[in-house]
Design a protein around this motif. Structure first.
Motif, PDB file in Angstrom:
ATOM      1  N   ALA A  28      70.323 -45.327   1.539  1.00  0.00           N
ATOM      2  CA  ALA A  28      70.846 -45.557   0.189  1.00  0.00           C
ATOM      3  C   ALA A  28      70.257 -46.822  -0.415  1.00  0.00           C
ATOM      4  CB  ALA A  28      72.366 -45.670   0.229  1.00  0.00           C
ATOM      5  N   SER A  29      69.953 -46.734  -1.687  1.00  0.00           N
ATOM      6  CA  SER A  29      69.524 -47.895  -2.455  1.00  0.00           C
ATOM      7  C   SER A  29      70.744 -48.753  -2.765  1.00  0.00           C
ATOM      8  CB  SER A  29      68.864 -47.419  -3.743  1.00  0.00           C
ATOM      9  OG  SER A  29      68.475 -48.504  -4.518  1.00  0.00           O
ATOM     10  N   MET A  30      70.595 -50.057  -2.688  1.00  0.00           N
ATOM     11  CA  MET A  30      71.700 -50.986  -2.953  1.00  0.00           C
ATOM     12  C   MET A  30      71.217 -52.097  -3.880  1.00  0.00           C
ATOM     13  SD  MET A  30      73.415 -51.177   0.848  1.00  0.00           S
ATOM     14  CE  MET A  30      72.160 -52.284   1.434  1.00  0.00           C
ATOM     15  N   PRO A  31      70.914 -51.746  -5.151  1.00  0.00           N
ATOM     16  CA  PRO A  31      70.363 -52.736  -6.077  1.00  0.00           C
ATOM     17  C   PRO A  31      71.272 -53.939  -6.286  1.00  0.00           C
ATOM     18  CG  PRO A  31      70.228 -50.514  -6.995  1.00  0.00           C
ATOM     19  CD  PRO A  31      71.067 -50.438  -5.761  1.00  0.00           C
ATOM     20  N   TYR A  32      70.639 -55.071  -6.454  1.00  0.00           N
ATOM     21  CA  TYR A  32      71.316 -56.338  -6.740  1.00  0.00           C
ATOM     22  C   TYR A  32      72.331 -56.702  -5.650  1.00  0.00           C
ATOM     23  CZ  TYR A  32      68.997 -55.761 -11.176  1.00  0.00           C
ATOM     24  OH  TYR A  32      68.035 -55.597 -12.135  1.00  0.00           O
ATOM     25  N   SER A  33      71.896 -56.617  -4.411  1.00  0.00           N
ATOM     26  CA  SER A  33      72.774 -56.938  -3.285  1.00  0.00           C
ATOM     27  C   SER A  33      72.990 -58.434  -3.133  1.00  0.00           C
ATOM     28  CB  SER A  33      72.187 -56.397  -1.977  1.00  0.00           C
ATOM     29  OG  SER A  33      72.333 -55.003  -1.916  1.00  0.00           O
ATOM     30  N   ILE A  34      74.247 -58.787  -3.009  1.00  0.00           N
ATOM     31  CA  ILE A  34      74.665 -60.149  -2.697  1.00  0.00           C
ATOM     32  C   ILE A  34      75.254 -60.069  -1.294  1.00  0.00           C
ATOM     33  CG2 ILE A  34      76.189 -62.051  -3.350  1.00  0.00           C
ATOM     34  CD1 ILE A  34      76.186 -60.784  -6.217  1.00  0.00           C
ATOM     35  N   LYS A  35      74.593 -60.685  -0.337  1.00  0.00           N
ATOM     36  CA  LYS A  35      74.955 -60.522   1.070  1.00  0.00           C
ATOM     37  C   LYS A  35      75.898 -61.639   1.516  1.00  0.00           C
ATOM     38  CE  LYS A  35      70.464 -58.414   1.779  1.00  0.00           C
ATOM     39  NZ  LYS A  35      69.272 -58.329   2.626  1.00  0.00           N
ATOM     40  N   PHE A  73      74.640 -60.701  -9.711  1.00  0.00           N
ATOM     41  CA  PHE A  73      73.480 -61.148  -8.945  1.00  0.00           C
ATOM     42  C   PHE A  73      72.871 -62.408  -9.555  1.00  0.00           C
ATOM     43  CE2 PHE A  73      68.987 -61.101  -7.815  1.00  0.00           C
ATOM     44  CZ  PHE A  73      69.020 -60.802  -6.460  1.00  0.00           C
ATOM     45  N   ASP A  74      72.675 -62.389 -10.867  1.00  0.00           N
ATOM     46  CA  ASP A  74      72.061 -63.521 -11.551  1.00  0.00           C
ATOM     47  C   ASP A  74      72.946 -64.764 -11.569  1.00  0.00           C
ATOM     48  OD1 ASP A  74      69.832 -61.957 -12.121  1.00  0.00           O
ATOM     49  OD2 ASP A  74      70.435 -61.557 -14.200  1.00  0.00           O
ATOM     50  N   ASN A  75      74.254 -64.586 -11.487  1.00  0.00           N
ATOM     51  CA  ASN A  75      75.186 -65.702 -11.636  1.00  0.00           C
ATOM     52  C   ASN A  75      75.909 -66.111 -10.354  1.00  0.00           C
ATOM     53  OD1 ASN A  75      75.283 -66.399 -14.668  1.00  0.00           O
ATOM     54  ND2 ASN A  75      75.250 -64.174 -14.603  1.00  0.00           N
ATOM     55  N   THR A  76      75.508 -65.538  -9.237  1.00  0.00           N
ATOM     56  CA  THR A  76      76.110 -65.898  -7.950  1.00  0.00           C
ATOM     57  C   THR A  76      75.049 -66.542  -7.080  1.00  0.00           C
ATOM     58  OG1 THR A  76      77.599 -64.012  -8.088  1.00  0.00           O
ATOM     59  CG2 THR A  76      77.360 -65.046  -5.937  1.00  0.00           C
ATOM     60  N   PRO A  77      75.153 -67.835  -6.852  1.00  0.00           N
ATOM     61  CA  PRO A  77      74.129 -68.515  -6.053  1.00  0.00           C
ATOM     62  C   PRO A  77      74.332 -68.308  -4.546  1.00  0.00           C
ATOM     63  CG  PRO A  77      75.775 -70.096  -6.760  1.00  0.00           C
ATOM     64  CD  PRO A  77      76.140 -68.781  -7.396  1.00  0.00           C
ATOM     65  N   VAL A  78      73.239 -68.378  -3.806  1.00  0.00           N
ATOM     66  CA  VAL A  78      73.343 -68.435  -2.355  1.00  0.00           C
ATOM     67  C   VAL A  78      74.202 -69.666  -2.030  1.00  0.00           C
ATOM     68  CG1 VAL A  78      72.066 -68.817  -0.213  1.00  0.00           C
ATOM     69  CG2 VAL A  78      71.167 -67.254  -1.948  1.00  0.00           C
TER      70      VAL A  78
END
Length: 85
Positions: A28-35, A73-78
């Protein structure tokens, strides 16, 4: 029979992000994954967009629209804290 994998509860830290993630295990594709856990991500899900809560995820936190997933994704930093209740 549908097997339900629950999202793990607890407090975690985002350790990586991948805009084009793919799960070999689930094919499955999981675009914009935040792990935030080795097997748990926040990501866009086409299945969730189509079927909502009538089907189950494999434990990830599914996002219904690509635009919302991209915004997260764009607004959640590592290093950000993730709390799952």
């Amino acid at each position: 029979k549908l097997k339900i994998y629950q999202t793990v509860k607890g407090t975690y830290t985002v350790y990586a992000k991948d805009a084009k993630a793919y799960s070999d295990r689930w094919e499955a594709s999981m675009p914009y994954s935040i792990k935030f856990d080795p097997n748990m991500y926040v990501h866009y899900s086409g299945d969730f967009a189509k079927n909502g809560y009538t089907t189950a995820s494999h434990g990830c936190v599914n996002v219904r629209t690509m635009a919302d997933a991209k915004w997260l994704f764009d607004n959640t930093p590592v290093g950000a804290r993730v709390v799952v209740y």
